[in-house]
Design a protein around this motif. Structure first.
Motif, PDB file in Angstrom:
ATOM      1  N   LEU A   1      11.931 -19.547  -9.697  1.00  0.00           N
ATOM      2  CA  LEU A   1      11.299 -19.574 -11.014  1.00  0.00           C
ATOM      3  C   LEU A   1       9.778 -19.561 -10.943  1.00  0.00           C
ATOM      4  N   GLY A   2       9.245 -19.556  -9.744  1.00  0.00           N
ATOM      5  CA  GLY A   2       7.811 -19.477  -9.601  1.00  0.00           C
ATOM      6  C   GLY A   2       7.076 -20.775  -9.819  1.00  0.00           C
TER       7      GLY A   2
ATOM      8  N   LEU B   1      15.509 -28.155  -5.593  1.00  0.00           N
ATOM      9  CA  LEU B   1      14.103 -27.975  -5.973  1.00  0.00           C
ATOM     10  C   LEU B   1      13.472 -26.802  -5.240  1.00  0.00           C
ATOM     11  N   THR B   2      13.767 -26.658  -3.966  1.00  0.00           N
ATOM     12  CA  THR B   2      13.183 -25.551  -3.199  1.00  0.00           C
ATOM     13  C   THR B   2      13.653 -24.213  -3.747  1.00  0.00           C
ATOM     14  N   ALA B   3      14.966 -24.090  -3.964  1.00  0.00           N
ATOM     15  CA  ALA B   3      15.495 -22.821  -4.472  1.00  0.00           C
ATOM     16  C   ALA B   3      14.968 -22.521  -5.881  1.00  0.00           C
TER      17      ALA B   3
ATOM     18  N   ALA C   1       7.347 -27.543  -7.457  1.00  0.00           N
ATOM     19  CA  ALA C   1       8.749 -27.946  -7.270  1.00  0.00           C
ATOM     20  C   ALA C   1       9.240 -27.532  -5.892  1.00  0.00           C
ATOM     21  N   ALA C   2       8.844 -26.327  -5.473  1.00  0.00           N
ATOM     22  CA  ALA C   2       9.259 -25.869  -4.151  1.00  0.00           C
ATOM     23  C   ALA C   2       8.678 -26.762  -3.059  1.00  0.00           C
ATOM     24  N   ALA C   3       7.403 -27.149  -3.210  1.00  0.00           N
ATOM     25  CA  ALA C   3       6.778 -28.006  -2.203  1.00  0.00           C
ATOM     26  C   ALA C   3       7.459 -29.372  -2.154  1.00  0.00           C
TER      27      ALA C   3
ATOM     28  N   LEU D   1      13.441 -32.060   2.147  1.00  0.00           N
ATOM     29  CA  LEU D   1      14.226 -31.553   3.271  1.00  0.00           C
ATOM     30  C   LEU D   1      13.615 -31.964   4.606  1.00  0.00           C
ATOM     31  N   LEU D   2      12.267 -31.959   4.678  1.00  0.00           N
ATOM     32  CA  LEU D   2      11.619 -32.394   5.909  1.00  0.00           C
ATOM     33  C   LEU D   2      11.848 -33.878   6.172  1.00  0.00           C
TER      34      LEU D   2
END
Length: 385
Positions: free
Chosen positions: A23-24, A16-18, A28-30, A36-37
């Motif tokens: 893809l902007g 999701l992060t990648a 999803a990145a958050a 991961l955290l």
């Protein structure tokens, strides 16, 4: 170590992060970073080694097969922080045993009691205790061993039986001088001198050769002597349960004689296993030995009777075998005249085959035993024969 959930969360978070950055999609990145955290926090949670003291007791340490035995683990929080999320596993042989552990505050002591499996004979290792620390989300876990290993001895089951009378007194050595022992005592073995031994029994020749004061150990041959031949061949027993019943029957017979302080001679497929003189804790030694007896791959039981051909004579001979392969039982005829009485115990749930030609004659009783209850009934009838 990450749990399956933790590994999935880590992989999903990385994807999701990648993908979110590539893809902007900031949402999803958050979400990926949050995953991961969470995994990193779980690893940090399980990283510290809990300051605990663990002590195990086994009560009782020696039990008969199928009898209850408990493991008791005492955990003490020796640290300054409250411990949560702990799970414990003790191992008995190859079987894991789960133990529930509550929240432990600093200095608090928790005692856990759990049943140990005793269905199988043997000397069974117990432990070490393994503590598993898991984070609240179940993403990571860390296992550490505490305390030391212990041992549980599972011995054969024993039924109270009478001792077979063996009706003759044999004094084969005979007095050789006017200082010889009177009565029915005869030479048994040499051993080191202990305080209180009769100095007339010092064996000076062995003392001079070894440099250690040696004395003759005497036994009273007028006492009922019990010789038991245990057939451990796998082919003699249709099932593992039949073999276990044979060991239980053997243990009951030798235990009765040893508890009465009578000499016992235990013989296996290949020859003597243990010879006791009726003193000390012979009954305990016999049960400890039988806890370790396993099935052999020998084809014949004939070798068990080789040493008995030189038997001093007298006493009772009991042959414990199964209802399966009877190869070698004809060797009984070589030794039957050296004993006052003889009994063949055929152990198993299926009827035994007819005795082989040249084997025990019609004057030698054969008891078919399908359970320990049947042993108790049949043996009491044999004792008064």
């Amino acid at each position: 170590m990450l749990s399956p959930t933790g590994r999935g969360t880590a992989v999903g978070g990385a994807v999701l992060t990648a993908a979110g950055y590539a893809l902007g999609y900031p949402e999803a990145a958050a979400l990926g970073v949050a995953c991961l955290l969470a995994v990193a926090s779980a690893v940090v949670w399980t990283l510290p080694r809990p300051e605990l003291a663990a002590e195990r007791r086994i009560t009782p340490r020696k039990v008969g097969r199928g009898e209850p035995a408990d493991g008791i683990v005492t955990l003490t929080n020796t640290g300054s922080r409250t411990r949560r999320g702990l799970r414990a596993t003790d191992v008995c042989g190859d079987r894991p045993l789960g133990i529930d552990i509550p929240v432990l505050r600093p200095g608090e002591v928790h005692e856990a009691r759990y049943a140990l499996p005793t269905a199988r004979r043997g000397v069974i290792p117990v432990g070490p205790l393994r503590l598993l620390r898991i984070d609240p989300l179940g993403l990571a876990r860390r296992a550490r061993d505490y305390g030391s290993s212990d041992t549980l001895v599972v011995r054969p089951r024993v039924r109270l039986l009478p001792v077979l009378p063996s009706g003759k007194a044999h004094h084969i050595e005979g007095p050789a001088s006017d200082t010889a022992d009177d009565g029915s005592l005869t030479f048994h073995a040499l051993r080191e001198y202990v305080l209180g031994d009769d100095l007339r029994r010092v064996h000076w020749r062995s003392t001079a050769r070894t440099g250690t004061l040696m004395v003759r150990q005497m036994v009273d041959v007028s006492l009922p002597h019990t010789t038991v031949v245990l057939d451990t061949r796998a082919g003699a027993y249709p099932s593992e349960d039949d073999f276990e019943l044979a060991v239980d029957s053997t243990a009951s017979i030798v235990h009765a004689a040893a508890c009465s302080h009578f000499p016992v001679h235990l013989v296996g497929d290949t020859g003597p296993l243990l010879l006791t003189d009726g003193s000390g804790d012979d009954a305990e030694s016999l049960l400890d030995l039988l806890a370790l007896v396993g099935r052999s791959d020998r084809r014949s039981i004939a070798a068990a009777f080789d040493d008995l051909e030189h038997h001093r004579g007298g006493g009772s001979l009991v042959v414990v075998t199964g209802t399966g392969d009877d190869d070698g039982l004809t060797a009984i005829s070589r030794v039957r005249r050296r004993f006052d009485r003889m009994t063949v115990l055929r152990v198993g749930g299926t009827p035994p085959a007819p005795p082989p030609p040249g084997g025990p004659g019609p004057d030698v009783p054969q008891l078919h035993i399908a359970s320990l209850d049947a042993l108790s009934a049949g043996w009491r009838g044999e004792a008064v024969r």
